[in-house]
Design a protein around this motif. Structure first.
Motif, PDB file in Angstrom:
ATOM      1  N   LEU A   1       0.827  -1.201   0.000  1.00  0.00           N
ATOM      2  CA  LEU A   1       0.000   0.000   0.000  1.00  0.00           C
ATOM      3  C   LEU A   1       0.864   1.256   0.000  1.00  0.00           C
ATOM      4  O   LEU A   1       1.766   1.401   0.829  1.00  0.00           O
ATOM      5  CB  LEU A   1      -0.928   0.015   1.219  1.00  0.00           C
ATOM      6  CG  LEU A   1      -1.846   1.241   1.329  1.00  0.00           C
ATOM      7  CD1 LEU A   1      -2.864   1.271   0.194  1.00  0.00           C
ATOM      8  CD2 LEU A   1      -2.567   1.252   2.683  1.00  0.00           C
ATOM      9  N   LEU A   2       0.567   2.152  -0.926  1.00  0.00           N
ATOM     10  CA  LEU A   2       1.304   3.402  -1.044  1.00  0.00           C
ATOM     11  C   LEU A   2       0.505   4.596  -0.546  1.00  0.00           C
ATOM     12  O   LEU A   2       1.030   5.461   0.142  1.00  0.00           O
ATOM     13  CB  LEU A   2       1.705   3.647  -2.501  1.00  0.00           C
ATOM     14  CG  LEU A   2       2.604   2.592  -3.150  1.00  0.00           C
ATOM     15  CD1 LEU A   2       2.815   2.910  -4.625  1.00  0.00           C
ATOM     16  CD2 LEU A   2       3.946   2.515  -2.426  1.00  0.00           C
ATOM     17  N   LEU A   3      -0.779   4.630  -0.910  1.00  0.00           N
ATOM     18  CA  LEU A   3      -1.550   5.847  -0.631  1.00  0.00           C
ATOM     19  C   LEU A   3      -3.040   5.564  -0.773  1.00  0.00           C
ATOM     20  O   LEU A   3      -3.460   4.939  -1.745  1.00  0.00           O
ATOM     21  CB  LEU A   3      -1.146   6.942  -1.623  1.00  0.00           C
ATOM     22  CG  LEU A   3      -1.817   8.306  -1.489  1.00  0.00           C
ATOM     23  CD1 LEU A   3      -1.319   9.014  -0.226  1.00  0.00           C
ATOM     24  CD2 LEU A   3      -1.523   9.172  -2.712  1.00  0.00           C
ATOM     25  N   PRO A   4      -3.874   6.015   0.184  1.00  0.00           N
ATOM     26  CA  PRO A   4      -5.324   5.979   0.001  1.00  0.00           C
ATOM     27  C   PRO A   4      -5.830   7.354  -0.451  1.00  0.00           C
ATOM     28  O   PRO A   4      -5.329   8.385  -0.022  1.00  0.00           O
ATOM     29  CB  PRO A   4      -5.834   5.638   1.398  1.00  0.00           C
ATOM     30  CG  PRO A   4      -4.833   6.286   2.315  1.00  0.00           C
ATOM     31  CD  PRO A   4      -3.498   6.294   1.582  1.00  0.00           C
ATOM     32  N   ILE A   5      -6.825   7.346  -1.306  1.00  0.00           N
ATOM     33  CA  ILE A   5      -7.507   8.575  -1.715  1.00  0.00           C
ATOM     34  C   ILE A   5      -8.992   8.340  -1.510  1.00  0.00           C
ATOM     35  O   ILE A   5      -9.529   7.334  -1.972  1.00  0.00           O
ATOM     36  CB  ILE A   5      -7.241   8.911  -3.195  1.00  0.00           C
ATOM     37  CG1 ILE A   5      -5.754   9.211  -3.420  1.00  0.00           C
ATOM     38  CG2 ILE A   5      -8.092  10.105  -3.650  1.00  0.00           C
ATOM     39  CD1 ILE A   5      -5.394   9.413  -4.889  1.00  0.00           C
ATOM     40  N   GLY A   6      -9.661   9.247  -0.817  1.00  0.00           N
ATOM     41  CA  GLY A   6     -11.101   9.103  -0.733  1.00  0.00           C
ATOM     42  C   GLY A   6     -11.700   9.348   0.618  1.00  0.00           C
ATOM     43  O   GLY A   6     -11.227  10.160   1.401  1.00  0.00           O
ATOM     44  N   GLY A   7     -12.767   8.615   0.898  1.00  0.00           N
ATOM     45  CA  GLY A   7     -13.636   8.847   2.036  1.00  0.00           C
ATOM     46  C   GLY A   7     -15.036   9.115   1.512  1.00  0.00           C
ATOM     47  O   GLY A   7     -15.229   9.501   0.360  1.00  0.00           O
ATOM     48  N   THR A   8     -16.031   8.919   2.352  1.00  0.00           N
ATOM     49  CA  THR A   8     -17.418   9.043   1.918  1.00  0.00           C
ATOM     50  C   THR A   8     -17.830  10.499   1.803  1.00  0.00           C
ATOM     51  O   THR A   8     -17.597  11.301   2.713  1.00  0.00           O
ATOM     52  CB  THR A   8     -18.347   8.330   2.914  1.00  0.00           C
ATOM     53  OG1 THR A   8     -17.909   6.975   3.063  1.00  0.00           O
ATOM     54  CG2 THR A   8     -19.781   8.349   2.432  1.00  0.00           C
ATOM     55  N   GLY A   9     -18.467  10.861   0.684  1.00  0.00           N
ATOM     56  CA  GLY A   9     -18.944  12.221   0.493  1.00  0.00           C
ATOM     57  C   GLY A   9     -19.088  12.563  -0.968  1.00  0.00           C
ATOM     58  O   GLY A   9     -18.905  11.717  -1.851  1.00  0.00           O
ATOM     59  N   ARG A  10     -19.388  13.830  -1.246  1.00  0.00           N
ATOM     60  CA  ARG A  10     -19.573  14.314  -2.608  1.00  0.00           C
ATOM     61  C   ARG A  10     -18.503  15.319  -3.020  1.00  0.00           C
ATOM     62  O   ARG A  10     -18.542  15.859  -4.118  1.00  0.00           O
ATOM     63  CB  ARG A  10     -20.947  14.977  -2.763  1.00  0.00           C
ATOM     64  CG  ARG A  10     -22.114  14.007  -2.657  1.00  0.00           C
ATOM     65  CD  ARG A  10     -23.424  14.704  -3.023  1.00  0.00           C
ATOM     66  NE  ARG A  10     -23.366  15.296  -4.346  1.00  0.00           N
ATOM     67  CZ  ARG A  10     -23.633  14.634  -5.470  1.00  0.00           C
ATOM     68  NH1 ARG A  10     -23.946  13.342  -5.417  1.00  0.00           N
ATOM     69  NH2 ARG A  10     -23.581  15.247  -6.634  1.00  0.00           N
TER      70      ARG A  10
END
Length: 383
Positions: free
Chosen positions: A333-342
């Motif tokens: 794993l290098l990097l997460p992008i995101g999360g819940t939303g608009r």
């Protein structure tokens, strides 16, 4: 005494008010004739105008959001989103004020146009022609963003007399057309460059086809058959030539595989209900398996879309936790992008992911009804 009306009164009559007597009917006939003429003039002006430059849709703003969010070297930048025909209206200024005014007047009678917009985008691809193709279950169609012509097209026909029901994934067919899986119709459909149905593949062989990828070197077509837990390989004519995997939890086995990707002779499989990703060579030898069920960012609860970008880094859509996860080619794993939303870089039940030759990464943000676009800025991010 002759009754007189202002122009605005005449317009109101045209949209539904009644007028007593012969004079009212005459006014309506004149108004309808005027509106028809205005629409012809406006349409003619639109046809002769040069399509607006849409190249900016695929380039980030100077102050766009970047990742990682903490201090350090930016590795990704937010480019924007694709929603539908309204994307091509922003910045469009190719018509004179008179034509725009006439269109506005005509709109009082005929109403606002009904713009084509994404509803439930599932996956997509960027073609060699620069067009962006998106499968949409809500529209039951393939939506084509033709940036060069500033148009959005909707291809609904899977075969002569057959409409798409549940289009899932799409890939190029090597001849300027596309191959589209439909999980409900149980087949792969070949369309030409204009969206015309050409061929049906896998009928009677496939049960619930989802992901698809094509090997440009061999012409072989790889299809994830989710319900029977295997990958079926067809030649370019549609004949079944190989099966990869079976149901199970061990190496080389699957539990409801979904999305696929091919890169540099390797097949990437989202093994969704085994909570992991498999990497095979194109003859089915398992090189790498990574991912596991868990509650932490980087774990996989519902891995779906999978793609490969610069430096061989691997993109995985973790649908349940609304993230795009970036791994190196060895599954670190290098990097997460995101999360819940608009917001920019947020998702709501995302599905597919794909890349293009310019370092862009596209995510089908399914329940937000859009495609979000990111761009790689540098080499592999450091975890």
């Amino acid at each position: 005494m002759t009754q007189t009306r202002t122009f605005s009164q005449a317009v109101r009559l045209g949209v539904g008010e009644t007028s007593a007597g012969r004079g009212g009917r005459s006014d309506r006939r004149r108004l309808h004739a005027v509106i028809a003429l205005l629409l012809v003039v406006a349409a003619g002006a639109g046809c002769s105008s040069t399509p607006p430059d849409m190249s900016g849709l695929l380039e980030p703003d100077p102050d766009a959001r970047v990742w990682p969010l903490a201090s350090g070297t930016p590795r990704y930048v937010y480019v924007g989103q694709l929603i539908g025909e309204r994307d091509f209206k922003q910045g469009e200024d190719t018509q004179g004020a008179i034509v725009k005014a006439l269109k506005w007047i005509a709109g009082l009678v005929v109403g606002e146009p009904d713009y084509l917009e994404l509803q439930r985008p599932v996956s997509g691809m960027t073609g060699d022609d620069g067009r962006i193709y998106v499968t949409d279950m809500g529209l039951q169609a393939v939506v084509v963003f033709d940036l060069a012509r500033a148009k959005v097209l909707k291809w609904e026909k899977a075969a002569p007399g057959v409409r798409f029901v549940s289009p899932v994934a799409i890939t190029g067919d090597g001849n300027g057309g596309v191959l589209v899986t439909d999980s409900e119709l149980g087949a792969v459909f070949r369309l030409d460059a204009n969206g015309n149905p050409v061929q049906r593949l896998g009928e009677g062989i496939l049960t619930r086809p989802t992901g698809i990828a094509r090997d440009e070197r061999s012409g072989n077509i790889y299809v994830a058959d989710t319900r029977v837990h295997d990958i079926k390989v067809f030649d370019d004519h549609g004949s079944l030539v190989e099966l990869i995997g079976n149901r199970g939890g061990g190496r080389g086995a699957f539990n409801a595989p979904t999305h696929l990707a091919l890169s540099d002779g390797e097949l990437y499989v989202a093994d969704t209900l085994n909570f992991r990703v498999h990497v095979f060579n194109t003859v089915g030898d398992d090189r790498l398996t990574f991912g596991r069920l868990g509650l932490y960012v980087g774990n996989m609860t519902r891995p779906k879309g999978v793609a490969v970008g610069g430096d061989g880094r691997i993109y995985v859509v973790e649908s349940y936790f609304d993230h795009l996860l970036v791994y190196d080619r060895n599954g670190r794993l290098l990097l997460p992008i995101g999360g819940t939303g608009r917001g920019a870089g947020q998702f709501y039940l995302p599905s597919g992911v794909w890349t293009d030759a310019s370092g862009r990464v596209y995510v089908a943000d399914m329940f937000n009804g859009r495609v979000e676009i990111f761009k790689e800025l540098t080499g592999e991010p450091v975890p």
